[in-house]
Design an enzyme around this catalytic site. Structure first.
Site, PDB file in Angstrom:
ATOM      1  N   LYS A   1       9.458  52.131 -68.224  1.00  0.00           N
ATOM      2  CA  LYS A   1       8.653  52.427 -69.054  1.00  0.00           C
ATOM      3  C   LYS A   1       8.737  54.083 -69.407  1.00  0.00           C
ATOM      4  CE  LYS A   1       4.555  49.784 -66.977  1.00  0.00           C
ATOM      5  NZ  LYS A   1       4.989  49.977 -65.349  1.00  0.00           N
TER       6      LYS A   1
ATOM      7  N   ASP B   1       9.160  45.669 -62.240  1.00  0.00           N
ATOM      8  CA  ASP B   1       7.372  46.138 -63.412  1.00  0.00           C
ATOM      9  C   ASP B   1       7.662  47.588 -62.178  1.00  0.00           C
ATOM     10  OD1 ASP B   1       5.529  46.663 -65.245  1.00  0.00           O
ATOM     11  OD2 ASP B   1       4.794  48.313 -64.210  1.00  0.00           O
TER      12      ASP B   1
ATOM     13  N   HIS C   1       4.356  53.808 -72.494  1.00  0.00           N
ATOM     14  CA  HIS C   1       3.751  54.002 -71.245  1.00  0.00           C
ATOM     15  C   HIS C   1       1.588  53.957 -71.412  1.00  0.00           C
ATOM     16  CE1 HIS C   1       3.766  54.463 -66.329  1.00  0.00           C
ATOM     17  NE2 HIS C   1       2.646  54.267 -66.673  1.00  0.00           N
TER      18      HIS C   1
ATOM     19  N   TYR D   1       7.079  56.485 -61.561  1.00  0.00           N
ATOM     20  CA  TYR D   1       6.645  56.001 -60.297  1.00  0.00           C
ATOM     21  C   TYR D   1       8.057  56.513 -59.039  1.00  0.00           C
ATOM     22  CZ  TYR D   1       4.164  52.205 -62.383  1.00  0.00           C
ATOM     23  OH  TYR D   1       3.314  51.464 -63.620  1.00  0.00           O
TER      24      TYR D   1
HETATM   25  P1  NAD Z   1      -2.850  45.907 -57.485  1.00  0.00           P
HETATM   26  O1  NAD Z   1      -4.531  44.971 -58.186  1.00  0.00           O
HETATM   27  O2  NAD Z   1      -1.378  44.986 -57.667  1.00  0.00           O
HETATM   28  O3  NAD Z   1      -3.359  45.994 -56.527  1.00  0.00           O
HETATM   29  C1  NAD Z   1      -1.903  46.425 -54.887  1.00  0.00           C
HETATM   30  C2  NAD Z   1      -2.940  46.609 -53.915  1.00  0.00           C
HETATM   31  O4  NAD Z   1      -3.600  45.375 -53.598  1.00  0.00           O
HETATM   32  C3  NAD Z   1      -1.509  46.080 -52.915  1.00  0.00           C
HETATM   33  O5  NAD Z   1      -1.301  47.804 -52.328  1.00  0.00           O
HETATM   34  C4  NAD Z   1      -2.406  46.262 -51.797  1.00  0.00           C
HETATM   35  O6  NAD Z   1      -3.522  47.196 -50.680  1.00  0.00           O
HETATM   36  C5  NAD Z   1      -3.447  45.015 -52.474  1.00  0.00           C
HETATM   37  N1  NAD Z   1      -3.085  43.991 -52.079  1.00  0.00           N
HETATM   38  C6  NAD Z   1      -2.080  43.212 -52.951  1.00  0.00           C
HETATM   39  N2  NAD Z   1      -1.476  42.158 -52.292  1.00  0.00           N
HETATM   40  C7  NAD Z   1      -2.704  41.516 -51.398  1.00  0.00           C
HETATM   41  C8  NAD Z   1      -3.237  40.404 -50.602  1.00  0.00           C
HETATM   42  N3  NAD Z   1      -2.547  39.416 -51.050  1.00  0.00           N
HETATM   43  N4  NAD Z   1      -4.534  40.241 -50.311  1.00  0.00           N
HETATM   44  C9  NAD Z   1      -4.602  41.563 -49.645  1.00  0.00           C
HETATM   45  N5  NAD Z   1      -4.378  43.081 -50.398  1.00  0.00           N
HETATM   46  C10 NAD Z   1      -3.386  42.682 -51.663  1.00  0.00           C
HETATM   47  O7  NAD Z   1      -2.456  47.800 -58.221  1.00  0.00           O
HETATM   48  P2  NAD Z   1      -1.470  48.101 -58.871  1.00  0.00           P
HETATM   49  O8  NAD Z   1      -0.345  49.087 -57.979  1.00  0.00           O
HETATM   50  O9  NAD Z   1      -2.393  49.266 -59.691  1.00  0.00           O
HETATM   51  O10 NAD Z   1      -1.023  47.475 -60.590  1.00  0.00           O
HETATM   52  C11 NAD Z   1      -0.132  46.643 -60.210  1.00  0.00           C
HETATM   53  C12 NAD Z   1       1.166  46.856 -61.147  1.00  0.00           C
HETATM   54  O11 NAD Z   1       0.863  46.959 -62.376  1.00  0.00           O
HETATM   55  C13 NAD Z   1       1.967  48.554 -60.360  1.00  0.00           C
HETATM   56  O12 NAD Z   1       2.158  48.263 -59.691  1.00  0.00           O
HETATM   57  C14 NAD Z   1       2.529  49.033 -61.911  1.00  0.00           C
HETATM   58  O13 NAD Z   1       3.681  48.031 -61.471  1.00  0.00           O
HETATM   59  C15 NAD Z   1       1.964  48.578 -62.543  1.00  0.00           C
HETATM   60  N6  NAD Z   1       0.149  49.596 -62.988  1.00  0.00           N
HETATM   61  C16 NAD Z   1       0.911  49.609 -64.340  1.00  0.00           C
HETATM   62  C17 NAD Z   1       0.174  50.484 -65.314  1.00  0.00           C
HETATM   63  C18 NAD Z   1       0.380  51.220 -66.685  1.00  0.00           C
HETATM   64  O14 NAD Z   1      -0.113  52.263 -66.906  1.00  0.00           O
HETATM   65  N7  NAD Z   1       1.071  50.717 -66.942  1.00  0.00           N
HETATM   66  C19 NAD Z   1      -1.108  51.247 -64.583  1.00  0.00           C
HETATM   67  C20 NAD Z   1      -1.437  50.930 -62.905  1.00  0.00           C
HETATM   68  C21 NAD Z   1      -0.655  50.088 -62.438  1.00  0.00           C
END
Ligand code: NAD
Length: 274
Positions: free
Chosen positions: A78, A48, A111, A53
């Site tokens: 997106k 994704d 998005h 990004y």
């Molecule tokens: P997330 O909830 O996936 O958290 C990611 C963070 O959690 C990592 O950077 C790390 O610090 C921690 N983490 C991950 N796995 C872990 C584990 N096993 N143990 C401990 N810590 C851990 O947050 P995110 O990045 O905001 O969301 C995931 C994805 O969603 C993004 O990378 C992106 O692709 C998408 N996204 C989309 C939108 C949108 O508006 N459509 C907005 C934000 C994110």
């Protein structure tokens, strides 16, 4: 079940993996490439990304150099807010496609619902879908009223709605609405970027099932039929987040996690975003 086998059929008949790697804030180049290669080894089949990004180039390179064929991977990108509108979106898509270096994108999303623009943006996505440039089209951050507005004139019903979704924000009304319309819910920030790992219930279930807090939360997504896209660039965490298809939360524990809902957003509200 192995992660690579876990998939859901979308409203247009194509399948989407239940687990994907989010790459928001993964640096373009070697960081995003090695994260994706690690993820593919661990069984992830969905990546994704988004134009905003700024790592589509690395994502494309990782897909081309992965140990599996292009067809086995599902790539989402997106269109960003400042490129919405019909012509702008078509141009933005070509830029993304070029950066990714892929002929066909699996899923292209609006998005955010930019007021006054998102219907024209959607018409552009419908064109891209009909001409075969994308295998599915969908939206992100659309509340029910945004979807209702979109559906007034849409020829294609969105295949996916990607939302902030986690135990503190379970969106029950939106989820029911999407189910009724055949729109697959996808969870962004499924792990709240780690903010609820110390929650007493998550901790209790982590001990009970012998799984990490992240695995408990991601398994809850899977059992709620929500496609989940946790982000990590750390190999151990990437692997850990994929080990969620070999255990099951019981119905009572699912309900207890559901009851954590506080309608709490850590990020922007689609009704007030800027
Ligand atoms: P997330 O909830 O996936 O958290 C990611 C963070 O959690 C990592 O950077 C790390 O610090 C921690 N983490 C991950 N796995 C872990 C584990 N096993 N143990 C401990 N810590 C851990 O947050 P995110 O990045 O905001 O969301 C995931 C994805 O969603 C993004 O990378 C992106 O692709 C998408 N996204 C989309 C939108 C949108 O508006 N459509 C907005 C934000 C994110």
């Amino acid at each position: 079940m192995k992660p690579e086998k876990a998939a859901i059929t979308l409203n247009n008949g194509i399948t989407i993996p239940r687990l994907g790697l989010g790459v928001y804030k993964a640096e373009d180049g070697s960081q995003v490439i090695s994260a994706i290669h690690e993820a593919v080894k661990a069984g992830y089949r969905l990546i994704d990304t988004a134009a905003v990004y700024e790592n589509e180039q690395g994502v494309g390179e990782a897909v081309r150099t992965a140990d599996i064929s292009r067809e086995e991977l599902f790539v989402t990108t997106k269109v960003w807010n400042d490129r919405q509108g019909y012509e702008e979106t078509l141009a933005a898509f070509e830029e993304s496609r070029e950066k990714l270096g892929l002929d066909v994108i699996d899923l292209y999303l609006v998005h955010w619902p930019v007021t006054g623009k998102f219907k024209d943006t959607w018409r552009a996505l419908e064109k891209l879908y009909k001409e075969g440039s994308v295998r599915a089209i969908g939206v992100s951050n659309f509340n029910i009223h945004h979807l209702e507005t979109l559906l007034e004139d849409a020829e294609v019903v969105p295949a996916v709605n990607q939302m902030e979704f986690h135990p503190l924000l379970t969106l029950p009304e939106l989820h029911a609405y999407c189910r009724e319309k055949g729109i697959q819910l996808q969870a962004w920030s499924p792990l709240t970027r780690g903010r609820i790992f110390n929650d007493p219930l998550i901790q209790e279930l982590s001990v009970k099932y012998g799984r990490s807090p992240a695995q408990i939360i991601l398994r809850w997504d899977v059992q709620k039929e929500v496609v989940t896209i946790p982000k990590s660039v750390t190999p151990e965490r990437i692997r850990e987040n994929a080990q969620i298809f070999d255990f099951e939360l019981n119905a009572g524990d699912m309900e207890r996690i559901d009851a954590m809902n506080r309608h709490h957003r850590f990020s922007q509200d689609p009704d007030t975003f800027v």
